[in-house]
Design a protein around this motif. Structure first.
Motif, PDB file in Angstrom:
ATOM      1  N   GLY A  22      27.147  27.404   6.273  1.00 38.44           N
ATOM      2  CA  GLY A  22      28.346  26.927   6.958  1.00 38.44           C
ATOM      3  C   GLY A  22      29.027  25.801   6.216  1.00 38.44           C
ATOM      4  N   ALA A  23      30.290  25.622   6.536  1.00 38.01           N
ATOM      5  CA  ALA A  23      31.081  24.514   6.014  1.00 38.01           C
ATOM      6  C   ALA A  23      31.875  23.951   7.186  1.00 38.01           C
ATOM      7  CB  ALA A  23      32.016  24.990   4.915  1.00 38.01           C
ATOM      8  N   TYR A  24      32.122  22.660   7.160  1.00 36.39           N
ATOM      9  CA  TYR A  24      32.779  21.996   8.279  1.00 36.39           C
ATOM     10  C   TYR A  24      34.154  21.499   7.875  1.00 36.39           C
ATOM     11  CZ  TYR A  24      28.330  22.156  10.642  1.00 36.39           C
ATOM     12  OH  TYR A  24      27.182  22.593  11.250  1.00 36.39           O
ATOM     13  N   LEU A  25      35.095  21.651   8.809  1.00 39.47           N
ATOM     14  CA  LEU A  25      36.468  21.218   8.597  1.00 39.47           C
ATOM     15  C   LEU A  25      36.858  20.210   9.667  1.00 39.47           C
ATOM     16  CD1 LEU A  25      38.238  24.646   8.059  1.00 39.47           C
ATOM     17  CD2 LEU A  25      37.841  22.916   6.338  1.00 39.47           C
ATOM     18  N   CYS A  26      37.662  19.263   9.279  1.00 41.49           N
ATOM     19  CA  CYS A  26      38.242  18.319  10.225  1.00 41.49           C
ATOM     20  C   CYS A  26      39.190  19.101  11.151  1.00 41.49           C
ATOM     21  CB  CYS A  26      39.007  17.270   9.420  1.00 41.49           C
ATOM     22  SG  CYS A  26      39.906  16.089  10.398  1.00 41.49           S
ATOM     23  N   PRO A  27      39.266  18.766  12.437  1.00 41.26           N
ATOM     24  CA  PRO A  27      40.130  19.509  13.350  1.00 41.26           C
ATOM     25  C   PRO A  27      41.619  19.207  13.193  1.00 41.26           C
ATOM     26  CG  PRO A  27      39.003  17.765  14.526  1.00 41.26           C
ATOM     27  CD  PRO A  27      38.441  17.790  13.136  1.00 41.26           C
ATOM     28  N   ASN A  28      41.984  18.390  12.246  1.00 40.54           N
ATOM     29  CA  ASN A  28      43.383  18.069  11.991  1.00 40.54           C
ATOM     30  C   ASN A  28      44.055  19.281  11.315  1.00 40.54           C
ATOM     31  OD1 ASN A  28      45.825  17.066  11.041  1.00 40.54           O
ATOM     32  ND2 ASN A  28      44.955  15.085  10.542  1.00 40.54           N
ATOM     33  N   THR A  72      38.489  36.387  -0.516  1.00 35.97           N
ATOM     34  CA  THR A  72      39.598  35.502  -0.178  1.00 35.97           C
ATOM     35  C   THR A  72      40.194  35.889   1.167  1.00 35.97           C
ATOM     36  OG1 THR A  72      40.082  35.170  -2.517  1.00 35.97           O
ATOM     37  CG2 THR A  72      41.832  34.642  -0.978  1.00 35.97           C
ATOM     38  N   ALA A  73      40.304  37.184   1.433  1.00 35.29           N
ATOM     39  CA  ALA A  73      40.879  37.643   2.701  1.00 35.29           C
ATOM     40  C   ALA A  73      40.034  37.197   3.891  1.00 35.29           C
ATOM     41  CB  ALA A  73      41.012  39.167   2.688  1.00 35.29           C
ATOM     42  N   GLU A  74      38.708  37.287   3.775  1.00 37.07           N
ATOM     43  CA  GLU A  74      37.817  36.849   4.857  1.00 37.07           C
ATOM     44  C   GLU A  74      37.953  35.353   5.122  1.00 37.07           C
ATOM     45  OE1 GLU A  74      33.702  39.273   5.127  1.00 37.07           O
ATOM     46  OE2 GLU A  74      33.988  38.108   3.296  1.00 37.07           O
ATOM     47  N   VAL A  75      37.978  34.582   4.042  1.00 35.11           N
ATOM     48  CA  VAL A  75      38.056  33.132   4.183  1.00 35.11           C
ATOM     49  C   VAL A  75      39.399  32.730   4.772  1.00 35.11           C
ATOM     50  CG1 VAL A  75      38.037  30.949   2.922  1.00 35.11           C
ATOM     51  CG2 VAL A  75      36.393  32.723   2.345  1.00 35.11           C
ATOM     52  N   LEU A  76      40.485  33.344   4.312  1.00 37.95           N
ATOM     53  CA  LEU A  76      41.802  33.007   4.847  1.00 37.95           C
ATOM     54  C   LEU A  76      41.935  33.415   6.306  1.00 37.95           C
ATOM     55  CD1 LEU A  76      44.106  33.814   1.803  1.00 37.95           C
ATOM     56  CD2 LEU A  76      43.384  31.572   2.662  1.00 37.95           C
ATOM     57  N   ALA A  77      41.313  34.514   6.709  1.00 33.27           N
ATOM     58  CA  ALA A  77      41.333  34.910   8.123  1.00 33.27           C
ATOM     59  C   ALA A  77      40.575  33.895   8.975  1.00 33.27           C
ATOM     60  CB  ALA A  77      40.727  36.299   8.291  1.00 33.27           C
ATOM     61  N   ALA A  78      39.444  33.419   8.492  1.00 36.13           N
ATOM     62  CA  ALA A  78      38.689  32.397   9.222  1.00 36.13           C
ATOM     63  C   ALA A  78      39.478  31.092   9.290  1.00 36.13           C
ATOM     64  CB  ALA A  78      37.331  32.170   8.566  1.00 36.13           C
ATOM     65  N   LEU A  79      40.190  30.763   8.220  1.00 34.83           N
ATOM     66  CA  LEU A  79      41.009  29.552   8.226  1.00 34.83           C
ATOM     67  C   LEU A  79      42.193  29.673   9.176  1.00 34.83           C
ATOM     68  CD1 LEU A  79      40.951  28.480   4.492  1.00 34.83           C
ATOM     69  CD2 LEU A  79      40.093  27.187   6.449  1.00 34.83           C
ATOM     70  N   ASP A  80      42.749  30.875   9.301  1.00 35.11           N
ATOM     71  CA  ASP A  80      43.822  31.083  10.284  1.00 35.11           C
ATOM     72  C   ASP A  80      43.308  30.849  11.697  1.00 35.11           C
ATOM     73  OD1 ASP A  80      45.793  31.617   8.438  1.00 35.11           O
ATOM     74  OD2 ASP A  80      45.537  33.796   8.539  1.00 35.11           O
ATOM     75  N   GLU A  81      42.102  31.330  11.970  1.00 35.25           N
ATOM     76  CA  GLU A  81      41.485  31.102  13.276  1.00 35.25           C
ATOM     77  C   GLU A  81      41.207  29.611  13.478  1.00 35.25           C
ATOM     78  OE1 GLU A  81      37.622  32.598  15.840  1.00 35.25           O
ATOM     79  OE2 GLU A  81      38.069  33.540  13.914  1.00 35.25           O
ATOM     80  N   ALA A  82      40.742  28.939  12.437  1.00 35.61           N
ATOM     81  CA  ALA A  82      40.482  27.495  12.519  1.00 35.61           C
ATOM     82  C   ALA A  82      41.781  26.730  12.735  1.00 35.61           C
ATOM     83  CB  ALA A  82      39.782  27.018  11.251  1.00 35.61           C
ATOM     84  N   ARG A  83      42.859  27.167  12.089  1.00 38.30           N
ATOM     85  CA  ARG A  83      44.163  26.524  12.256  1.00 38.30           C
ATOM     86  C   ARG A  83      44.637  26.651  13.698  1.00 38.30           C
ATOM     87  NH1 ARG A  83      46.704  29.123   8.530  1.00 38.30           N
ATOM     88  NH2 ARG A  83      46.122  27.662   6.926  1.00 38.30           N
ATOM     89  N   ALA A  84      44.445  27.822  14.297  1.00 37.66           N
ATOM     90  CA  ALA A  84      44.836  28.016  15.695  1.00 37.66           C
ATOM     91  C   ALA A  84      44.027  27.107  16.611  1.00 37.66           C
ATOM     92  CB  ALA A  84      44.652  29.476  16.092  1.00 37.66           C
ATOM     93  N   ARG A  85      42.742  26.972  16.346  1.00 36.73           N
ATOM     94  CA  ARG A  85      41.896  26.091  17.155  1.00 36.73           C
ATOM     95  C   ARG A  85      42.260  24.632  16.955  1.00 36.73           C
ATOM     96  NH1 ARG A  85      36.160  29.222  17.140  1.00 36.73           N
ATOM     97  NH2 ARG A  85      37.132  31.220  17.525  1.00 36.73           N
ATOM     98  N   ALA A  86      42.606  24.270  15.737  1.00 35.53           N
ATOM     99  CA  ALA A  86      42.962  22.881  15.453  1.00 35.53           C
ATOM    100  C   ALA A  86      44.254  22.495  16.170  1.00 35.53           C
ATOM    101  CB  ALA A  86      43.109  22.678  13.954  1.00 35.53           C
TER     102      ALA A  86
END
Length: 93
Positions: free
Chosen positions: A34-40, A64-78
């Motif tokens: 796992g990797a952790y991102l700030c919620p900002n 890259t597609a998998e990671v960008l999809a997870a980041l899109d989900e993280a962006r929505a949560r943030a």
């Protein structure tokens, strides 16, 4: 991954590389790396620059597609759980 500031682990967004793929982990308990991102939202946007190369390296794999999809989900949560910014009071106020 974004701003590299130190925060309590439970306040961060976790992205996990599981046997079924890369995804956002709400429970912080999914198996795998796992990797952790700030919620900002700006930190999530920073992590997605350059095809999310830093996040792919941290997770040691994934497309890259998998990671960008997870980041899109993280962006929505943030944006849903955006942390309020602190206001600085001046001494004259």
């Amino acid at each position: 991954m974004g701003c590299r500031s130190a925060r309590a682990k439970h306040t961060l967004i976790r992205i996990a590389r599981t046997p079924t793929g890369i995804r956002c982990d709400d429970t912080h308990r999914l198996p795998g790396r796992g990797a952790y991102l700030c919620p900002n939202p700006q930190c999530v946007a920073s992590a997605s620059r350059r095809d999310a190369g830093a996040l792919r390296r941290a997770l040691r794999g994934g497309t890259t597609a998998e990671v960008l999809a997870a980041l899109d989900e993280a962006r929505a949560r943030a944006t849903r759980h955006q942390v309020p910014t602190r206001t600085v009071r001046s001494e004259n106020a």
